[in-house]
Structure formats: structure tokens, C-alpha cells
Design a protein around this motif. Structure first.
Motif, PDB file in Angstrom:
ATOM      1  N   THR A 204     -18.332  13.780  42.328  1.00  0.00           N
ATOM      2  CA  THR A 204     -18.431  13.989  40.896  1.00  0.00           C
ATOM      3  C   THR A 204     -19.668  14.803  40.548  1.00  0.00           C
ATOM      4  N   THR A 205     -19.487  15.827  39.743  1.00  0.00           N
ATOM      5  CA  THR A 205     -20.595  16.657  39.302  1.00  0.00           C
ATOM      6  C   THR A 205     -21.398  15.904  38.259  1.00  0.00           C
TER       7      THR A 205
ATOM      8  N   VAL B 236      -6.995  26.307  34.642  1.00  0.00           N
ATOM      9  CA  VAL B 236      -6.530  25.458  35.734  1.00  0.00           C
ATOM     10  C   VAL B 236      -5.013  25.361  35.648  1.00  0.00           C
TER      11      VAL B 236
ATOM     12  N   GLU C 136      -8.965  16.717  39.218  1.00  0.00           N
ATOM     13  CA  GLU C 136     -10.306  16.587  39.800  1.00  0.00           C
ATOM     14  C   GLU C 136     -11.145  17.834  39.527  1.00  0.00           C
ATOM     15  N   ILE C 137     -10.549  19.004  39.721  1.00  0.00           N
ATOM     16  CA  ILE C 137     -11.275  20.257  39.490  1.00  0.00           C
ATOM     17  C   ILE C 137     -11.628  20.399  38.015  1.00  0.00           C
TER      18      ILE C 137
ATOM     19  N   LYS D   4     -11.990  18.043  35.813  1.00  0.00           N
ATOM     20  CA  LYS D   4     -13.025  17.041  35.512  1.00  0.00           C
ATOM     21  C   LYS D   4     -14.409  17.551  35.895  1.00  0.00           C
ATOM     22  N   ASN D   5     -14.531  18.088  37.111  1.00  0.00           N
ATOM     23  CA  ASN D   5     -15.841  18.547  37.581  1.00  0.00           C
ATOM     24  C   ASN D   5     -16.360  19.724  36.770  1.00  0.00           C
ATOM     25  N   CYS D   6     -15.472  20.634  36.385  1.00  0.00           N
ATOM     26  CA  CYS D   6     -15.893  21.787  35.580  1.00  0.00           C
ATOM     27  C   CYS D   6     -16.330  21.348  34.184  1.00  0.00           C
TER      28      CYS D   6
ATOM     29  N   GLY E  56     -11.363  18.611  45.474  1.00  0.00           N
ATOM     30  CA  GLY E  56     -11.700  18.869  44.076  1.00  0.00           C
ATOM     31  C   GLY E  56     -13.181  19.117  43.875  1.00  0.00           C
TER      32      GLY E  56
ATOM     33  N   GLY F 263     -14.354  22.686  42.733  1.00  0.00           N
ATOM     34  CA  GLY F 263     -15.156  22.672  41.509  1.00  0.00           C
ATOM     35  C   GLY F 263     -16.437  23.475  41.678  1.00  0.00           C
ATOM     36  N   GLN F 264     -17.058  23.350  42.853  1.00  0.00           N
ATOM     37  CA  GLN F 264     -18.260  24.137  43.129  1.00  0.00           C
ATOM     38  C   GLN F 264     -17.949  25.620  43.204  1.00  0.00           C
TER      39      GLN F 264
END
Length: 425
Positions: free
Chosen positions: A2-3, A54, A63-64, A66-68, A395, A399-400
Motif C-alpha cells: 500500500t502506498t 485504468v 489495487e493499482i 487504490k495505490n494511485c 498492484g 502502481g509504482q
């Protein structure tokens, strides 16, 4: 994976260039303190001016997204008109059994995702009724900084989206998870400029001596560690003392060619006329971090000529070639079966995937390779499975990659990347 969750103050974006820092954007240093320590103000402003699309909001897509959203980019648009199915429940933490077959995954997940960060605009592409509507799908790319596809789509569709991203200057990412197997592909364009390739502080070393040669050779003190430079880097000198005074200048940039962990040459600097002098040089060198321009190949070309794969596990050095073939075979199977993936335990479908893989195997990856055949069997059998740990792991990685596309900081994945946890089977 999680970011960290941060907020920023909304600001009016004045620049038309998505990748330029926005001078009018105000960064709240108190709320962004940890992220600013890593990203810096300029990269943070770029993120605040960036938009991500997305495509696909199953386990990996959510997941992606969410992180963004937690990282605080300007907007995230969700595109997925497909209704919820039972496999989605394995990885999408916002969906439940009562929602199977009711509404689209994007419309169901958007309200929950929007709650994560009220300063990020979360939208649903509700003008798209089907993934086969190419005109509507390609129109969504306009104005995007990064486009991420997270569900299996026909190869021709992926190629068209990738080409549209190249035309619009958007970064393209295609990523999938199938059971314990996953892949990612990145195409950030012909000339993507990375402002800081590693985020590390500039290397600083104390000089032991400078040899009067052509080109000049600099040796740093070994007891202070390696110089940490690479060929092509630039350095400046400070507090120079000794016979080089007058030949080398403080604060002037010099290009280097690394010859060892403690030595490097100064390109085009001739100090041979100093030979015979009693050189007792003192001073310091400091690395001058330079932007790096990266060249990416489009999906259709890289699919046929993948080149060198980025390894996720050095103990599986031969695994990427097997999975590269396997994911291509899955795509071909879908093309021949109305876009459907093999069902779990469907022996006939698994055999069909294996036959397709053998027909595509020009490199003889499967020749007398029972281990590779086992991998492809597991991939085909579990291709519909959505597993939360795999979605969370990939994810976080993807996300990174989106944040790299938005901030132009840190080196992105170049081409294909494969990751698996086959040892769990």
C-alpha cells in the motif's frame, strides 16, 4: 504494497504539458513530508497534474487504482463495463457475492475508491457499454498521462490502445495476473526522460590522487567506500589543492569513464604535461545527476522481439521465456474461443493452449522441457483465477510504474516483466 496516504491542496493547473511541473500548484509540506522526502517537490507537482486511465477493475485493477489514488495524482478514470463475476471476489476487496451479475465493476468500485482521497478525482467511463467499442475506448486515452490495461483483451485491441498512447504522448502499461502467474509490459514512448534514475543522493568522494595521464585518472580514498559512479556520469571538483590547480577547475562539470570501483578517467582531459611533477592532490568530487532519456518499443514489436527480460528471481532465470510463450498462447486461445479463458480443470482447453504454445515456440523453449510444460499447464488451468496476494504484489509494482510515468522519477520497467509464485502449487 500500500502506498502511503497523503493529501494535497487542489490547485489550478496552468500548463498544457502534463509532464511539466506546475508552478501554481501548492504542495502541503506537512501532509506530504514523507513522500516529499522521496519524490521531491518537482516530481510531486508533476503527479498532481497527471491523469491515469485504468482499464479493467477486477482484482489487479482495483489495487493499482487504490495505490494511485492514495499517492495523490490528479485524477483516475475507471473503465470496465463488465459485470461482476465470481472470480473477481478472489482479489477485489470492494465486491461481494450479492453484486455478481448486477452492475459494472467500475461503477461499483468507484464510490469506495473515491473515499480514499477526497482530493483525487475518481471518474467512471460510463459512455462505454462494451470493451469491443474501439472508438469509445480509444477516445478515453485523450488527455491521459498513463493508461493501464489490467484485464485480458484481444491482441489487436492492446496494439491499438498502445499506438493511440504513443500518438498522444501517454505512457502505456499492460499487466495481468492469472492464478500465481503475472506479467507486465511498459511502453513509455520513444524518448521518455527520467529526471532522476534512482532517487539516490549524489555520490561524494574524497580524492586520493589524480594521475597526470591522458586522459587524466582520478583515484578516490578506498577507506571511504566506492565512488558509486557509472560511465557517462558527470562530476564536479571542490577544494582542489596540488599541482592540478590551474588544470582542473572547481565547480566545472567533467564527464567520466569508470575504470574501477575506486578509479575513473576524465574524458577529454589531458594532464600528461604534468608528468614528473610531485603531485599531492587533495579535494572532493561530487556526482552531477543527469536526466536519462529512455527508448521504448511498442507492444507489437516487443512481443515478437522481447529482448532481455527484467528478472524477478535470479533462481528462475529461464522462467520469463516460458511465461512469455505461455501468455501469448493464452491470448491466441482467447482469440479462437470468443474471448473466453480456459476454465479450471478443463483438460481439452489446457491441451489446446499447449498445442498453440508449441506452434508458437520458434525458439524451442518447450523442446524436451517437462518443467516448462508443467508451468504452461498450471498457467492455462488457473488463467481465470484472481488471487488477492498476487493482485496486491503486482498492484504495488504497477502502481509504482504509474507514479514513475507521472513524476518522471526513477527508472521504469523497459519492455516485459514476469513474476510468479509457482512454488506454491
Amino acid at each position: 504494497t500500500t502506498t502511503p496516504f497523503f493529501f494535497f491542496k487542489r490547485a489550478t493547473i496552468m500548463s498544457a504539458d502534463k509532464m511539466e511541473a506546475t508552478a501554481t500548484a501548492e504542495v502541503d509540506e506537512k501532509l506530504y513530508s514523507r513522500q516529499l522526502y522521496v519524490m521531491g517537490h518537482e516530481a510531486q507537482r508533476r503527479m498532481m497534474a497527471s491523469n491515469a486511465l485504468v482499464i479493467g477493475v477486477s482484482g489487479l485493477g482495483v489495487e493499482i487504482a487504490k495505490n494511485c489514488i492514495l499517492a495523490g495524482i490528479h485524477s483516475v478514470t475507471l473503465c470496465d463495463p463488465n459485470p461482476v463475476n465470481s472470480f473477481d471476489l478472489g482479489g477485489n476487496f470492494y465486491l461481494n457475492e450479492s453484486q455478481i451479475g448486477t452492475s459494472s465493476r467500475a461503477s461499483l468500485c468507484a464510490p469506495k475508491l473515491a473515499e480514499l482521497n477526497p482530493y483525487v478525482s475518481v471518474k467512471v467511463a460510463d459512455n462505454l457499454s462494451s470493451m469491443s467499442d474501439m472508438d469509445a475506448l480509444l477516445a478515453l486515452v485523450d488527455g491521459m498521462t498513463a493508461v493501464v490495461v489490467t484485464i485480458p483483451l484481444p491482441k489487436e485491441t492492446i496494439i491499438q490502445i498502445n499506438n493511440k498512447c504513443r500518438q498522444q504522448g501517454a505512457c502505456f502499461i499492460y499487466s495481468l495476473t492469472m492464478s500465481v502467474f503475472s506479467m507486465a509490459f511498459c511502453d513509455f514512448g520513444d524518448n521518455f526522460v527520467v529526471s532522476d534514475k534512482d532517487g539516490e543522493a549524489a555520490a561524494v568522494s574524497q580524492i586520493e590522487t589524480i594521475l597526470p595521464e591522458n586522459p587524466a585518472v582520478v583515484k578516490v580514498l578506498e577507506d571511504q567506500g566506492r565512488h558509486g559512479l557509472e560511465t557517462g556520469d558527470k562530476v564536479t571538483f571542490a577544494r582542489l589543492r596540488g599541482d592540478v590547480d590551474g588544470f582542473l577547475e572547481d565547480n566545472k562539470e567533467y564527464s567520466v569513464r569508470v575504470t574501477g570501483p575506486y578509479t575513473f578517467e576524465l574524458i577529454d582531459v589531458d594532464l600528461s604535461q604534468m608528468e614528473g611533477t610531485n603531485s599531492q592532490t587533495q579535494g572532493y568530487i561530487t556526482q552531477v545527476k543527469q536526466p536519462v532519456t529512455m527508448h521504448f518499443e511498442p507492444y507489437d514489436k516487443k512481443l515478437q522481439e522481447p529482448g532481455e527480460f527484467m528478472l524477478s528471481d535470479f533462481a528462475k532465470f529461464d522462467r520469463p521465456t516460458v511465461l512469455h510463450l505461455g501468455f501469448q498462447a493464452i491470448a491466441e486461445y482467447m482469440a479462437k474461443n470468443d474471448g473466453e479463458l480456459p476454465s479450471p480443470g478443463d483438460t481439452a482447453a489446457i491441451n489446446q493452449v499447449m498445442d498453440i504454445a508449441k506452434s508458437l515456440d520458434t525458439e524451442k523453449v518447450l523442446a524436451d522441457n517437462k518443467a516448462a510444460e508443467r508451468i504452461l499447464t498450471h498457467l492455462a488451468s488457473g488463467s481465470k483465477a484472481v488471487l488477492s496476494p498476487m493482485c496486491a504484489t503486482l498492484g504495488g509494482m504497477i502502481g509504482q510504474e504509474v507514479l514513475k510515468a507521472c513524476s518522471a522519477k526513477f527508472t521504469p520497467i523497459q519492455g516485459f516483466f514476469y513474476f510468479d509464485a509457482d512454488e506454491t502449487l
